[in-house]
Design a protein around this motif. Sequence first.
Motif, PDB file in Angstrom:
ATOM      1  N   ARG A 114       0.840  -1.200   0.000  1.00 14.59           N
ATOM      2  CA  ARG A 114       0.000   0.000   0.000  1.00 14.59           C
ATOM      3  C   ARG A 114       0.867   1.240   0.000  1.00 14.59           C
ATOM      4  O   ARG A 114       1.929   1.261   0.608  1.00 14.59           O
ATOM      5  CB  ARG A 114      -0.930   0.013   1.212  1.00 14.59           C
ATOM      6  N   ASP A 147      -3.103   8.453  -3.032  1.00 16.75           N
ATOM      7  CA  ASP A 147      -4.082   8.242  -1.955  1.00 16.75           C
ATOM      8  C   ASP A 147      -3.521   7.284  -0.910  1.00 16.75           C
ATOM      9  O   ASP A 147      -3.058   6.190  -1.248  1.00 16.75           O
ATOM     10  CB  ASP A 147      -5.381   7.659  -2.515  1.00 16.75           C
ATOM     11  N   GLY A 188      -3.223   4.443   1.360  1.00 12.92           N
ATOM     12  CA  GLY A 188      -3.896   3.143   1.371  1.00 12.92           C
ATOM     13  C   GLY A 188      -4.130   2.561   0.000  1.00 12.92           C
ATOM     14  O   GLY A 188      -4.513   1.397  -0.110  1.00 12.92           O
ATOM     15  N   ALA A 189      -3.915   3.351  -1.054  1.00 17.14           N
ATOM     16  CA  ALA A 189      -4.062   2.788  -2.404  1.00 17.14           C
ATOM     17  C   ALA A 189      -3.097   1.615  -2.539  1.00 17.14           C
ATOM     18  O   ALA A 189      -1.943   1.691  -2.119  1.00 17.14           O
ATOM     19  CB  ALA A 189      -3.775   3.843  -3.456  1.00 17.14           C
ATOM     20  N   GLN A 190      -3.588   0.546  -3.110  1.00 22.48           N
ATOM     21  CA  GLN A 190      -2.792  -0.676  -3.132  1.00 22.48           C
ATOM     22  C   GLN A 190      -2.179  -0.928  -4.499  1.00 22.48           C
ATOM     23  O   GLN A 190      -2.863  -0.853  -5.514  1.00 22.48           O
ATOM     24  CB  GLN A 190      -3.645  -1.882  -2.733  1.00 22.48           C
TER      25      GLN A 190
END
Lengths: 243, 236
Positions: free
Chosen positions: B124, B156, B158-160
């Motif tokens: 992440r 962003d 937490g964007a994975q």
Amino acid sequence: MKEKTLALSLLLLAACGPRHGTLRITAYGEEFVEEGIPAEVFADGWSIHFTRFAASLADVSAGSHLAFAGPGTFDLVMPSAGAGQLVAEVGVPGGSYELAWRLVHLEVEGSAQKGSLSKTFHWAFPRATRFAGCAAAEPVDGNVATAQLTLHADHLFYDDLISEDPRVAFDLVAQADADDDGEVTEAELRALPLATQARYQVGSTGVDNLWDFIAWQVSTVGHIDGEGHCETVDRDQAKALSR
Amino acid sequence: MRSSLFAVLLAACQHSQPAPEVQAPVVSDRPRAPITTDLGWQIDLTRVRLSLGELQFTIAGEMHASLGARLLALVEGTAYAHPGHYAGGEVTGELPGDHVTAFDGEPLGVARLIVGRYRGANFRFRRGLDGHTAELDGTATRTGRTITFHALVDIDDGAQLVGAPFDAEIDEPPPTLVLRLLAQSPTSPNTLFDKLDFAALDTDVDGHIEIRPGEDAHNLLRRSLQVHDHYEVTTE
């Protein structure tokens, strides 16, 4: 004597298990499809009203039981008072079921409003997305249990493919109306590149225009019993078909 | 939290079938050779910092497939049909915690992995660099003109990133895992800096550009940093 005792035990065990019943499978687009997506849901003040949300479903199964071969088209804008459209009823042994189904085509038509601005759209996505592992909430135990294939229409307007917290937005879709005739077409969406957009991130999907972005989101709309999750499979195939 | 949950997964897998676990050190690194972009700029990346977290290792699920997926779905609320949650393999290894790495060989920690054949890695993006995700410094050279650049990139939180290649058989003794940043994709002509015209960005012609959030150049860089082609995990 031992054999008789064993047989009797097995019979008793069987009698104590969940009983044969009926699984009633429906398709529902929630209030968002039947009544519209209100402006409060959108990050940029638009609202959506659908006049058609026709989902073509096929290969709907519950466990190993094929409930509906299809394909059949269900227009989910039809008012249902929350019940959705009946897809199939199938007699099944008692137990809990995981559903799998294919969304082979989705046609959406409607309008978007923001103040005095108005845009219409009529899009068709020949998807072949298969949703699997959709665990129905209600078990079958001598009853008529209902499992609802829920389609989340707001996903079509998510502004990110990979964010944990995508927004629901329409500004960019409205901007795609290059000829400003009030209708946002597939060709106009395809002509809008995403490379320099701050939002509309696509991760490693290779999606590079707004049409393919929305088409990709079609492969995320499938759920079970409201907010229950399904696993999306054949997503790459779906993407290929959208081109 | 995630560590304890991963322990649940391990325990469950071990209960159903023996699944030995190894502990493998993880370091980060990157190739140093200059790369050439689609616009002909030769890029020498002199400094990188990336904020990331929750490095996961995925296996083509067989022995642990269904159980592993279900346990993780239970404990992490995995939403396969939502953006950012792509079913790209079963997570059977992880390095928990958040990290800021310069990809210069520094250790990131010790990962726990179930023995098996691995295919991919996920992580992440975080905002651990004073609110930013990445910082890149370097030079861009074309036809005798050199422009230095400094870029701050926001992704962003937490964007994975899903599916970085990790093709390895993990067994005892555990190897060292190397997370690499690849400015040049090994599988395509794409680079991290494609579509960036450094000359056009150097509007004051002072030979230096700053790339900041909100700019088109930033958005191009932000997009390419989220492509799994630009990362890999190897073993040493």
